[in-house]
Design an enzyme around this catalytic site. Sequence first.
Site, PDB file in Angstrom:
ATOM      1  N   ARG A  28       1.203  -0.908  -0.167  1.00 40.44           N
ATOM      2  CA  ARG A  28       0.196  -0.212   0.255  1.00 40.44           C
ATOM      3  C   ARG A  28       1.253   1.541  -0.009  1.00 40.44           C
ATOM      4  NH1 ARG A  28      -2.848  -4.562   1.851  1.00 40.44           N
ATOM      5  NH2 ARG A  28      -4.728  -4.558   2.226  1.00 40.44           N
ATOM      6  N   ARG A 123      -6.575 -18.093  -8.860  1.00 39.54           N
ATOM      7  CA  ARG A 123      -7.415 -17.792  -8.015  1.00 39.54           C
ATOM      8  C   ARG A 123      -8.594 -16.688  -8.271  1.00 39.54           C
ATOM      9  NH1 ARG A 123      -3.263 -15.080  -3.631  1.00 39.54           N
ATOM     10  NH2 ARG A 123      -4.901 -14.903  -2.508  1.00 39.54           N
ATOM     11  N   GLN A 170      -8.380  -7.042   0.241  1.00 34.94           N
ATOM     12  CA  GLN A 170      -8.076  -6.654  -1.315  1.00 34.94           C
ATOM     13  C   GLN A 170      -8.991  -6.661  -1.691  1.00 34.94           C
ATOM     14  OE1 GLN A 170      -6.310 -10.545  -1.904  1.00 34.94           O
ATOM     15  NE2 GLN A 170      -4.270 -10.191  -1.417  1.00 34.94           N
ATOM     16  N   ASP A 316      -4.673 -15.684   7.629  1.00 34.69           N
ATOM     17  CA  ASP A 316      -3.168 -15.992   7.284  1.00 34.69           C
ATOM     18  C   ASP A 316      -2.466 -16.666   8.272  1.00 34.69           C
ATOM     19  OD1 ASP A 316      -3.887 -14.449   4.597  1.00 34.69           O
ATOM     20  OD2 ASP A 316      -2.604 -13.243   5.893  1.00 34.69           O
ATOM     21  N   LYS A 343      -6.675 -19.588  -1.124  1.00 38.97           N
ATOM     22  CA  LYS A 343      -5.033 -18.742  -0.962  1.00 38.97           C
ATOM     23  C   LYS A 343      -4.324 -18.916  -1.838  1.00 38.97           C
ATOM     24  CE  LYS A 343      -6.851 -15.711   2.357  1.00 38.97           C
ATOM     25  NZ  LYS A 343      -7.372 -14.097   2.122  1.00 38.97           N
TER      26      LYS A 343
END
Length: 431
Positions: A28, A123, A170, A316, A343
Site C-alpha cells: 500500500r 485464484r 483486497q 493468514d 489463498k
Amino acid sequence: MADKTFYGSGKPLVGELEMPGDKSISHRAAIFGAVAHGETVIDGFLRGNDCMSTLECLRALGVQIEDEGDRITILGQGFDGLKEPDHVLDAGNSGTTIRLLSGLLSARPFYSVLTGDASIRKRPMDRVIRPLQQMGGDIWGRGGNRFAPIAVRGHQLRPIEYRLPVASAQVKSALLLAGLQTSGTTKLVEPGASRDHTERMIRAFGGEIRTMGFRHELSGPQSLTGIHVHVPGDFSSAAFFITAALLTPESHLILRSVGVNETRIGMIQVLKDMGADIDFINRREWNGEPVADIDIHYAALRAAEIGDPLIPRLIDEIPIIALLATEAEGKTVIRDAAELKVKETNRIKTTVEELRQIGADITETEDGMIINGHPGQLFSGGTADSFGDHRIGMMLAIAALKSRNPVTVRHSDAIAVSFPAFSDRLASLQK
Ligand code: S3P
C-alpha cells in the site's frame, strides 16, 4: 525449484529479532506513494517477491522509483502521472498486487493487462471484476470474468454502494482505489472486519474516508500528498517465531517493532485462550499503525475453538495455528475458514495433508480442520511440500522443531515471497 531441510535442535530459542516489513503495508505504501503528489520515502519496505512485483508494476506504469535497499523513494505525480504500460503487468504470486491494481487501473484512461503466476491464475478475480463492472468499469477476465489475465480499458467510473460478499481487504482496497478517482461517494459494507491498512494509509496521505463499523464511505475525486512511511514488522511473519517459541520449552523471544493492528492480531486472542504467556511492550504508533515489541515465553497450551468473527483477523495465521494446536492438550477445531481454499494454495488441504505427511493428527473438514494435540509427542518428520505457498513452507520448517527427524520442505524458495531471511533468522536462534 529448491528443497531445503530444516532441523530441530531441541534447544530453547532465546533472543531478540527484527521482523521483515509488513507485506500488506509495504504494497500500500508503494501504491499510494505512486499516486500521491510529491516524494514518498518508505523505510522498512518488505523486499519479498510479492512487494517487488508491486514495485515492478508501478515502474511499468511510468512511476519513478529509487531503490536503496531498505529505503524506497517514490516520486509520485498524482493519479494522472500513471502512463499506459507497454507490456503485460506481472503480479507474480501476489493477490494484493493484482487486485489492488485492478481497482486503480479501472479508472485510468488507458489499456492494461494484468496477470501472474500459475497460482494467481487459479485464484478468484470475479470478486474485484464484478463490482468494478458495476462502477461502469470495462474490465474482463478469463473464464467468464473469473480469472487472470485481466484486461482493463480504464475510464471515468461512477460511485456505487456495494455489499462485499466476503470480508476481503483486497476487494475493499481495490474499490477504494477506484473510488478515490471517482466523482461522488463510494459506499462499501463488509460482512466482517478485514484488515484496515488501506483506510489508515488514505488518512496518512492526507485523504479522507469515513468508517462506521463495517461501513466505509469515501468521496472522490481526492488528491493525496507524499509522506515518509515507516513500515512496521509483519505480524504474520512474527507468528512463525511466536509458534517456534511455544513449541520449545524454556524459550524466550522478543520480536521488535511488529505491527499490532487489531484487524491483524486475532492469533493473540487465540494464544491467550490457549494459555500462552505473551505481552506487547513499548507500544507506539507509526503512520497511524499501532506497533509494539512482542515478548513471548514458552508455556504449555490447551486446545481452542476458532471460528467467526475472528477468522478474517487471523486468516493468514491458520496454517501455523494448526501446527501449534498439535502441541496443545485436547482437540482444536477451526471452522468458518472456507476462504483458505482460495489463498496461494488451498490452505485447508495443504496444511492438513502436509502436516499428516510428517506425522500430525489432523483432519480436514468442509470449512476448516480438527487437530488432536499430543503435547511432548514428536512427529516422525520426513519430506513435505509447500506447493509454492510461502506460509505453508514456513509452517513446515517450524514443524521440524517438533520432529524426531529433519523436515525437508519441497519448493522452499516460495518462502521469499514474504520472508526472504526466514531460514537465516531461524538458524541464528538455534546456534
Ligand atoms: C491482504 C488481504 C488478505 C490476506 C492477504 C493480504 C491484503 O486477503 O489474506 O494475505 O494485503 O490486503 P483478503 O483480501 O482475502 O482479505
